[in-house]
Scaffold this motif. Structure first.
Motif, PDB file in Angstrom:
ATOM      1  N   GLU A   1      10.478  51.029 130.046  1.00  0.00           N
ATOM      2  CA  GLU A   1      11.638  50.335 129.602  1.00  0.00           C
ATOM      3  C   GLU A   1      11.618  50.619 127.863  1.00  0.00           C
ATOM      4  OE1 GLU A   1      11.973  46.112 129.901  1.00  0.00           O
ATOM      5  OE2 GLU A   1      13.348  45.861 128.360  1.00  0.00           O
ATOM      6  N   VAL A   2      12.446  51.443 127.482  1.00  0.00           N
ATOM      7  CA  VAL A   2      12.098  52.058 125.880  1.00  0.00           C
ATOM      8  C   VAL A   2      12.552  50.652 125.071  1.00  0.00           C
ATOM      9  CG1 VAL A   2      12.961  53.349 124.125  1.00  0.00           C
ATOM     10  CG2 VAL A   2      12.646  54.257 126.389  1.00  0.00           C
ATOM     11  N   LEU A   3      11.658  50.794 124.100  1.00  0.00           N
ATOM     12  CA  LEU A   3      11.718  49.340 123.131  1.00  0.00           C
ATOM     13  C   LEU A   3      12.189  49.959 121.807  1.00  0.00           C
ATOM     14  CD1 LEU A   3       9.008  47.285 124.061  1.00  0.00           C
ATOM     15  CD2 LEU A   3      11.062  46.788 124.757  1.00  0.00           C
ATOM     16  N   PRO A   4      13.004  49.072 120.906  1.00  0.00           N
ATOM     17  CA  PRO A   4      12.999  49.727 119.490  1.00  0.00           C
ATOM     18  C   PRO A   4      11.539  49.909 118.771  1.00  0.00           C
ATOM     19  CG  PRO A   4      14.374  47.638 119.727  1.00  0.00           C
ATOM     20  CD  PRO A   4      13.390  47.793 121.143  1.00  0.00           C
ATOM     21  N   ALA A   5      11.430  51.005 118.047  1.00  0.00           N
ATOM     22  CA  ALA A   5      10.341  51.566 117.597  1.00  0.00           C
ATOM     23  C   ALA A   5      10.570  51.514 115.953  1.00  0.00           C
ATOM     24  CB  ALA A   5       9.949  52.865 118.035  1.00  0.00           C
ATOM     25  N   TYR A   6       9.364  51.304 115.289  1.00  0.00           N
ATOM     26  CA  TYR A   6       9.309  51.312 113.801  1.00  0.00           C
ATOM     27  C   TYR A   6       8.456  52.468 113.528  1.00  0.00           C
ATOM     28  CZ  TYR A   6      10.956  46.603 115.106  1.00  0.00           C
ATOM     29  OH  TYR A   6      11.578  45.629 115.604  1.00  0.00           O
ATOM     30  N   PHE A   7       8.973  53.170 112.590  1.00  0.00           N
ATOM     31  CA  PHE A   7       8.277  54.392 111.919  1.00  0.00           C
ATOM     32  C   PHE A   7       7.890  54.529 110.636  1.00  0.00           C
ATOM     33  CE2 PHE A   7      10.798  56.279 115.537  1.00  0.00           C
ATOM     34  CZ  PHE A   7       9.945  56.255 116.574  1.00  0.00           C
ATOM     35  N   ASP A   8       8.739  53.746 109.580  1.00  0.00           N
ATOM     36  CA  ASP A   8       8.567  53.300 108.540  1.00  0.00           C
ATOM     37  C   ASP A   8       7.764  52.051 108.133  1.00  0.00           C
ATOM     38  OD1 ASP A   8       9.377  54.485 105.353  1.00  0.00           O
ATOM     39  OD2 ASP A   8      10.062  52.319 105.652  1.00  0.00           O
ATOM     40  N   PRO A   9       7.034  52.096 107.328  1.00  0.00           N
ATOM     41  CA  PRO A   9       6.310  50.542 107.094  1.00  0.00           C
ATOM     42  C   PRO A   9       7.084  49.680 106.338  1.00  0.00           C
ATOM     43  CG  PRO A   9       5.359  52.256 105.602  1.00  0.00           C
ATOM     44  CD  PRO A   9       6.098  53.312 106.646  1.00  0.00           C
ATOM     45  N   GLU A  10       8.033  50.117 105.582  1.00  0.00           N
ATOM     46  CA  GLU A  10       8.776  49.327 104.584  1.00  0.00           C
ATOM     47  C   GLU A  10       9.987  48.659 105.554  1.00  0.00           C
ATOM     48  OE1 GLU A  10       9.188  51.357 101.116  1.00  0.00           O
ATOM     49  OE2 GLU A  10       8.050  49.948 100.109  1.00  0.00           O
TER      50      GLU A  10
ATOM     51  N   ASP B   1       0.772  52.803 105.804  1.00  0.00           N
ATOM     52  CA  ASP B   1       1.294  52.796 107.294  1.00  0.00           C
ATOM     53  C   ASP B   1       0.225  52.776 108.311  1.00  0.00           C
ATOM     54  OD1 ASP B   1       2.787  53.697 109.466  1.00  0.00           O
ATOM     55  OD2 ASP B   1       4.000  55.412 108.382  1.00  0.00           O
ATOM     56  N   GLY B   2      -0.266  51.885 108.885  1.00  0.00           N
ATOM     57  CA  GLY B   2      -1.203  51.962 109.893  1.00  0.00           C
ATOM     58  C   GLY B   2      -1.209  52.496 111.002  1.00  0.00           C
TER      59      GLY B   2
END
Lengths: 284, 858
Positions: free
Chosen positions: B124-133, B313-314
């Motif tokens: 079940e695909v979730l929203p993802a975060y790619f940019d740290p800010e 961006d860890g």
């Protein structure tokens, strides 16, 4: 990173190889393997049989034949790069070969393999286009000659039929012409971000004719006809101006390493530099 | 200076023969009878809930023995005690493309690979975060529970009074610098072989042995114990040869746990070796870092304050992240004398592979920003870049405003050397068009003064055993990863014992045999394991000396060890002519116990023929000692001194080190103004390593550091698109090799540290951080552009050149005020530390004069 199962055949004669290609629908030819093997390992290609041309005699040679130089399809890049015949009679091809990949690639990769793979950033396509080379291909139904200008049909696709094998490449002698191959290397792969091959003839202080081809910029290597037209019959001083047309009418590739805008710019810079180098070499 | 016979000499690595002939064994070279191959199924989604995993079809495939999933080992672990957020295989959620979902064990690799395609996973695909800010703004669909706004950790430190210093500054420089993500690209891909023995009493699975390409065998043993729920004593970790680590093997990498879990399920030995693409996914490299930096100076070039806001961006897991973000702040200190520092650091989670420790851990990207900005300031104030650095030197021995103790300090000499050798004074600013020189400096820890797991346990312990024939075996937990750990150990032992190097055999990194050493990371091995070896060898030497003294009928203090002999002082000579004065007390026999012992004929005969003498061969002395003491063994350990362990504020544990290395580099570059290509022609690299125990190894480390810095400066960059890595292979991601190496002139500076073994400090990491700004500053000298984002690819350089031509000012800070990161403060995090700073160094003369004024400047 390991390929799907496949059969391996290493025929000793061309006709055996042609029989294999005719009888096995999804056969692939091994002629250096730099494109095929990575594709197989990534399972982008899964041929049922790989036909190795490495043991067929008579495909690895460089010889003079009238007003042409004939290069066998299985001749490695390193041999083309160091060929005395080519250095005299067709230095453009040797220059292009000497700039392919790295030492290991040049020792293993072959001219026929590279042309058939039709990588959009390979070096040979630019060279054979600028030289108006002929590519000879055979199948069980006979031999035919494919002009380089009609050979490449798209990214990784050519006029070759699946049952055909390239046997040799025929290039004209270019004594009297000014030639050069200039390239911007991709730092990792060694492919051309931009590669420009030029062959021009001077008439006094004017340019009589120009053949210019560019690889790495579009989906296939192409003849930069807009540059050629801008040079034909013009004085030598128009080079920089003409080079500005290098990517005219071309759908320019863009990737993480070089944007379309940057590639377009490099096409102009390297066209100018290739022209300058060719003229400088011939001026000596 | 003391004379050494083995220390300070260029010595071939003791493991060179195996590596150069191919006889050496790396983990993937090993196999066991009945061994299975493990292959891991990776997530195709950057962030998704696992709704269902069905492994039945894969298990049914002929040749497949077992398939394991997260349910088989759901315990969490992580390298840091505060960051236990990983599981062997995904439980409920995947958090990056490449996350580990299942592992197939099969009779061969092809079968295992085919079986992967038969595992059905419903996501079940979730929203993802790619940019740290962007990730920091997240309210929902957080990457980890309990990490609001996807912030792994943030720190806010204030030392001194930066506000006041900025108000009173003559000039303030500020700018935003971005260093893109890079990875280690060690030549050897990670590999682990795990094998269980059967318990002789129950027939169940018993002891576990794991061979792994690791920098940290003891941490691996500890984490395996945690996840497999077995006592550590039931787990043996062995480190075979390792083909490079650079930090990428300095924590527990997923395959190491997965191989053990799979071996348990399959009841057979299992080997897992990563493909290169998997190495990129396992990653743990240097995070993309956004540095907003502001520096206050006086007109004379003296730095009065620094403010840095750092966002890293860890990636999807903590890994070493908390340590990385702390190093970025802590190492603002200890290079120059900076009396006021404000640091705001944010380690942010995103849906990408986890970043971790990489050569120059935490300091490299901030150093790029700082040294670039210092160059800007020197241009602005009209002070030579070398001179402005001279004016900001520390005055050791001292303790910096943020609590770092500095004793040996070779920075001034490093600067002088590179300035001298590069012809800086005559050539800077006078080279042909498009060519320039740039200077950059850096420093690094010689091991962390506080270990990851806080305890009073020594960080290194070494045992030495000497055999009857004079063979010396050193048992050390330190991990040879190509940096020369084993050679360093052998050299120190041989030097102290005065025996030849050929006598010394190093047994390293086997948790059943070797005493604890916390691993090869943060450049700690020479300093800490070296000191432990030194102490162990001294302990053994004492035993030999007491036996030899009795034999020679002299005081222990009169003995000298060297040249494979033990001799009375003044008589050693080293030439071994055998013409020593006749012993004066023929009747004195040292011990009656010699009789009846089994000795080699010649030795025994020699001994009975001669009375007390003035020298003994090493072998004879060893036999004498064994005759007195029984087994001849010694133990030494090293724990950093309390004074070196830093301040008391939150996060103070990271940054302190018993000693710091110092580097200065000058790079000479040319820039092709048509294409933006940068060519580095030469790098002069001076490095203060305290004492070069093995100069050729030190030079190798300096050159290697410059190469790695060169890669990050010019071409290395992990490129992402929607969480997909666009260049997960060495055909797309290029680390420099010998082919594109510029000339590098390594210059060794020896400041002789008071606490280092023979005065040695680290030499493997500190140089790297100087290379990037040296190149950036040389580009400025060549063509007048300031590059604020690494790597300096041709396209970025060309963009900057065009911007300059159009005289368009580029505002790199883009409206972000590094002074007021209030937007981020609302996320909470740790408390702001405000203090006057720690006390001055006890040897610092200023301490007595201005006891109350702990300002940090002169």
């Amino acid at each position: 990173m390991i390929p799907a199962n496949f059969d391996y055949e290493s025929p000793r004669t061309l006709s055996e190889a042609l029989d294999l290609l005719a009888s096995r629908q999804d056969a692939k030819i091994l002629a250096g393997g730099h494109s095929l093997l990575p594709a197989m390992k990534l399972r982008l290609a899964a041929p049922s049989v790989v036909v190795d041309l490495g043991r067929i005699a008579g495909l690895n040679h460089i010889r003079e034949s009238g007003d042409r130089i004939v290069i066998g399809a299985m001749t490695p890049h390193a041999d083309v790069a160091s060929s005395k015949i080519l250095h005299v009679a067709c230095p453009l091809l040797a220059q292009a070969a000497s700039q392919i990949g790295d030492v290991q690639v040049r020792n293993r990769g072959t001219i026929g393999g590279s042309l058939a793979a039709a990588h959009p950033a390979a070096d040979y396509p630019a060279a054979v286009l600028a030289l108006d080379a002929e590519i000879m291909a055979v199948s069980r139904s006979g031999e035919r000659s494919l002009p380089a200008t009609k050979f490449f049909t798209g990214m990784f696709t050519t006029e070759l039929r699946p049952d055909e094998i390239i046997t040799e490449v025929r290039v004209p002698r270019t004594e009297g012409a000014s030639v050069a191959y200039k390239k911007f290397h991709h730092p990792a792969s060694g492919y051309a971000v931009v590669g420009v091959a030029v062959r021009i003839k001077k008439a006094g202080t004017r340019i009589d004719s120009a053949a210019i081809s560019i690889t790495g910029v579009g989906h296939i290597a192409y003849r930069a006809t807009a540059v050629e037209n801008a040079l034909r019959g013009k004085p030598l001083g128009v080079i920089a101006e003409a080079a500005a047309h290098a990517a005219e009418g071309v759908e320019v590739l863009s990737d993480y390493y070089a944007s379309a805008e940057y590639r377009r710019h490099l096409a102009t810079v390297f066209t100018r530099r290739a022209l300058e180098q060719a003229l400088e070499a011939s001026g000596k | 200076m003391a004379e050494f016979t083995i220390i300070g000499k260029p010595i071939a690595m003791v493991d060179a023969a195996g590596k150069t002939t191919g006889a050496g064994k790396y983990t993937d070279d090993l196999s066991l009878p009945g061994m299975l191959i493990g292959k891991i199924l990776h997530s195709p989604c950057p962030h998704a809930r696992i709704k269902r995993i069905d492994t039945r079809r894969a298990k049914a495939l002929d040749g497949v023995v077992a398939v394991v999933t997260g349910a088989d080992a759901p315990k969490t672990y992580g390298i840091l005690p505060v960051g236990h957020d990983e599981t062997a295989l995904a439980v409920d959620k995947v958090r990056y493309v490449g996350d580990n979902v299942a592992c197939v064990t099969a009779v061969d690799e092809a079968t295992a690979e085919n079986a992967l395609e038969l595992i059905d996973v419903e996501y079940e695909v979730l929203p993802a975060y790619f940019d740290p800010e962007e990730s920091m703004k997240a309210e929902t669909d957080l990457i980890h529970e309990g990490k609001p706004h996807n912030i792994e950790k943030d720190y806010h430190h204030v030392f001194g009074d930066p506000e006041k210093a900025f108000r009173e500054a003559d000039y303030v420089a500020e700018g935003r610098f971005i260093a893109n993500e890079v990875t280690h690209a060690a030549m050897e891909p990670h590999s682990t072989l795990a094998s269980f023995e059967l318990d002789p009493h129950t027939g169940n699975l018993g002891r576990l042995t794991v061979w792994s390409s690791t920098q940290v065998p003891y941490y691996l043993q500890h984490k395996l114990s945690l996840v497999l729920e077995m006592p550590m004593s039931q787990i043996r970790v062995i480190k075979p040869l390792v083909g490079g680590g650079f930090g990428g093997k300095s924590e527990v990498i997923p395959l190491e746990i997965i191989a053990a879990v799979a071996a348990r399920a399959a009841r057979a030995p299992v080997k897992v070796t990563y493909t290169r693409e998997e190495v990129f996914w396992a990653h743990r490299g240097r995070p993309r870092t956004i540095v907003d930096l502001k520096t206050a100076v006086k007109n004379d070039g003296r730095i009065t304050a620094v403010k840095a806001r750092v966002v890293q961006d860890g990636g999807a897991y903590c890994s070493y992240g908390v340590v990385t973000i702390l190093y970025s702040g802590a190492l603002l200190g200890a290079l120059y004398d900076i009396p006021n520092i404000q640091y705001d650091g944010y380690r942010v989670l995103t849906n990408k592979p986890a970043c971790g420790a990489m050569r120059g851990h935490g300091t490299v990207n901030v150093r790029f920003a700082f040294e670039s900005q210092l160059d800007e300031i020197s241009a602005k104030l009209g002070i030579d870049p070398a001179e402005i650095r001279r004016r900001n030197l520390l005055k050791p021995p001292c303790i910096t405003i943020n609590g770092l103790r500095v004793q040996s300090y070779g920075l001034p000499e490093s600067i002088e050397q590179v300035v001298e050798r590069s012809g800086w004074k005559q050539r800077k600013g006078k080279l042909s068009k498009g060519r320039g020189l740039g200077l950059g400096c850096s420093h690094y820890v010689s091991g962390a003064a506080n270990s990851i797991i806080r305890s009073d346990m020594p960080h290194s312990t070494v045992n030495i055993k000497i055999d009857r024939d004079g063979g010396v075996v050193v048992y050390t937990g330190a991990s040879e990863i190509g940096q020369g750990s084993d050679t360093m150990t052998a050299q120190i032992a041989a030097e102290v014992l005065g025996c030849s190097l050929a006598r010394v055999k190093v047994v390293a990194a086997d948790t059943d045999l070797t005493p604890i050493d916390i691993g090869s990371y943060s450049s700690r091995v020479t300093f800490m394991a070296g000191n432990a070896t030194l102490r162990a060898a001294e302990q053994v030497r004492e035993q030999i000396a007491s036996a030899a003294a009795r034999k020679m009928n002299c005081a222990i203090e009169d003995l000298v060890f060297g040249d494979d002999k033990v001799a009375r002082q003044g008589l050693a000579g080293g030439s071994g002519t055998g013409e020593a004065p006749v012993p004066t007390q023929p009747g004195a026999t040292a011990s009656g116990r010699v009789e009846g012992q089994i000795l080699r004929g010649s030795l025994q005969q020699k001994r009975t023929e001669e009375g007390p003498k003035d020298r003994m061969s090493f072998e004879e002395a060893v036999v004498a000692a064994i005759d007195f003491h029984g087994a001849l063994t010694g133990t030494g350990s090293y724990a950093p001194p309390a004074e070196a362990r830093g301040g008391k504020h939150k996060g103070a544990g990271v940054g302190p080190s018993p000693a710091y290395s110092y580097s200065a580099q000058v790079a000479e570059v040319s820039v092709d103004e048509d294409t933006g290509e940068v060519t580095v022609h030469k790098v002069w690299a001076a490095h203060d390593c305290g004492r070069a125990l093995n100069p050729v190894a030190v030079e190798g480390q300096i050159i290697g550091s410059v190469w790695m810095g060169l890669g990050q400066a010019l071409q290395e960059e992990m490129v992402w698109k929607d969480g997909m890595l666009m260049n997960p292979g060495l055909l797309e991601y290029r680390s420099p090799s010998a082919v594109e190496s510029p000339k590098i002139e390594p210059i060794i500076i020896e400041s002789i540290d008071p606490e280092g073994p023979f005065g040695a400090k680290e030499c493997s990491e500190g140089s790297l951080a100087a290379t990037i700004p040296a190149i950036a500053n040389a580009i400025y000298d060549a063509v007048g552009i300031r590059l604020h984002e690494s790597p300096f690819t041709p396209e970025r350089v060309l963009a900057a050149l065009r911007a300059k031509k159009n005289a368009k000012a580029i505002n790199m800070t883009q409206g972000v005020d590094p002074l007021a990161p209030t937007r981020f403060r609302e996320h909470g995090g740790s408390l702001c530390f405000r203090g006057k700073g720690p006390e001055r160094h006890r040897l610092d003369p200023a301490r007595r004069e201005t006891a109350g004024e702990a300002g940090g400047d002169d």
